[in-house]
Design a protein around this motif. Structure first.
Motif, PDB file in Angstrom:
ATOM      1  N   LYS A  84      61.234  32.241  13.624  1.00 20.05           N
ATOM      2  CA  LYS A  84      62.670  32.525  13.512  1.00 20.05           C
ATOM      3  C   LYS A  84      63.389  32.570  12.158  1.00 20.05           C
ATOM      4  O   LYS A  84      62.941  31.691  11.341  1.00 20.05           O
ATOM      5  CB  LYS A  84      63.447  31.563  14.430  1.00 20.05           C
ATOM      6  CG  LYS A  84      62.444  31.421  15.954  1.00 20.05           C
ATOM      7  CD  LYS A  84      62.456  32.527  16.685  1.00 20.05           C
ATOM      8  CE  LYS A  84      61.610  31.966  18.150  1.00 20.05           C
ATOM      9  NZ  LYS A  84      61.620  33.370  18.821  1.00 20.05           N
ATOM     10  N   VAL A  85      64.608  33.575  11.969  1.00 19.30           N
ATOM     11  CA  VAL A  85      65.123  33.458  10.860  1.00 19.30           C
ATOM     12  C   VAL A  85      66.628  33.209  11.115  1.00 19.30           C
ATOM     13  O   VAL A  85      67.268  33.882  12.315  1.00 19.30           O
ATOM     14  CB  VAL A  85      64.928  34.823  10.161  1.00 19.30           C
ATOM     15  CG1 VAL A  85      65.750  34.780   8.779  1.00 19.30           C
ATOM     16  CG2 VAL A  85      63.488  34.880   9.873  1.00 19.30           C
TER      17      VAL A  85
ATOM     18  N   GLN B 239      70.480  43.746   9.424  1.00 22.43           N
ATOM     19  CA  GLN B 239      69.971  42.635   9.849  1.00 22.43           C
ATOM     20  C   GLN B 239      68.622  42.389  10.271  1.00 22.43           C
ATOM     21  O   GLN B 239      67.856  41.588  10.021  1.00 22.43           O
ATOM     22  CB  GLN B 239      70.830  41.952  11.122  1.00 22.43           C
ATOM     23  CG  GLN B 239      72.417  41.922  10.751  1.00 22.43           C
ATOM     24  CD  GLN B 239      73.469  41.371  11.631  1.00 22.43           C
ATOM     25  OE1 GLN B 239      73.084  40.552  12.498  1.00 22.43           O
ATOM     26  NE2 GLN B 239      74.442  42.328  11.997  1.00 22.43           N
TER      27      GLN B 239
ATOM     28  N   ARG C  63      65.292  40.448   8.487  1.00 23.13           N
ATOM     29  CA  ARG C  63      64.715  39.440   9.789  1.00 23.13           C
ATOM     30  C   ARG C  63      63.264  39.921   9.721  1.00 23.13           C
ATOM     31  O   ARG C  63      62.220  38.928   9.432  1.00 23.13           O
ATOM     32  CB  ARG C  63      65.322  39.402  10.916  1.00 23.13           C
ATOM     33  CG  ARG C  63      64.509  38.370  11.723  1.00 23.13           C
ATOM     34  CD  ARG C  63      65.455  38.204  13.027  1.00 23.13           C
ATOM     35  NE  ARG C  63      66.591  37.536  12.929  1.00 23.13           N
ATOM     36  CZ  ARG C  63      67.964  38.020  12.957  1.00 23.13           C
ATOM     37  NH1 ARG C  63      67.920  39.343  13.371  1.00 23.13           N
ATOM     38  NH2 ARG C  63      68.792  37.339  12.975  1.00 23.13           N
TER      39      ARG C  63
END
Length: 219
Positions: free
Chosen positions: A208-209, A178, A182
């Motif tokens: 932001k993702v 993760q 990102r």
């Protein structure tokens, strides 16, 4: 329509808090959301019209939101279709690089200027004053770098960007997977959004993702 106005609801808790704090510091009571689509179909137009989104107002987090406008920056499947690249450097054929007609037809900004519909300027103005920019369904490719660079200038001024991506290649059991995904998306976007006079390597916190959020999911 709620998703258009409050994309932060689809972020992880820490990122959501960061965006909400950012909104709070803007100290504005009324806010507008607009859509710039790079898609050539009229699907979103039909939804926009059917739901009368322009007339909808919502109140959330102490602010009043309304949907203001919808623009097709690259035209439609049957009208003003704009295809091509970002600039001359993306044209490999030297003859075409020196062909003004080819440049006018296949460099996107030049094509928009020739059409004289002023849609591109309206889109640019929206980006230039946006505080939160959400990117959904975008390939984030070099052929649209001029758009990403405009957003990059807003990032430099403090704006926040939220990128929505599918979670197809992410192992949800793996923190490393993760975090790596990102960071890769953020670095890639900041590289696209940078220009010779606008280095964004120190602005990672402004991007932001969200993975597989289900935003804009129809029930």
């Amino acid at each position: 329509h709620v998703d258009l106005c409050t994309p932060e609801e689809h972020l992880e808790s820490k990122d959501k808090i960061d965006i909400l704090e950012f909104i709070k510091n803007l100290k504005t009571i009324n806010a507008e959301a607009s859509i710039i689509t790079l898609n050539y179909t009229r699907t979103i137009d039909h939804f926009f019209s059917t739901k009368n989104l322009r007339e909808l107002k919502i109140n959330t987090n102490g602010r009043d939101y309304r949907i203001k406008s919808l623009y097709h920056l690259h035209g439609y499947t049957n009208s003003n279709v704009i295809l091509g690249v970002n600039d001359i450097s993306q044209i490999k054929n030297i003859d075409f690089q020196n062909d003004s007609e080819f440049i006018n037809m296949y460099i996107k900004r030049e094509s928009n200027n020739l059409l004289k519909h002023n849609i591109e300027n309206q889109c640019y103005r929206l980006i230039e004053k946006a505080n939160i920019i959400s990117l959904f369904g975008c390939s984030l490719g070099l052929t649209d770098k001029y758009i990403w660079e405009l957003i990059g200038k807003r990032i430099k001024d403090g704006a926040k960007v939220i990128i929505f991506k599918t979670a197809n290649n992410i192992n949800n059991r793996s923190i490393r997977s993760q975090v790596k995904s990102r960071n890769s998306i953020i670095s890639h976007f900041l590289e696209l959004a940078s220009s010779p006079d606008n280095d964004l390597k120190d602005f990672k916190e402004n991007v932001k993702v969200s993975f597989g959020s289900g935003i804009f999911k129809f029930k």
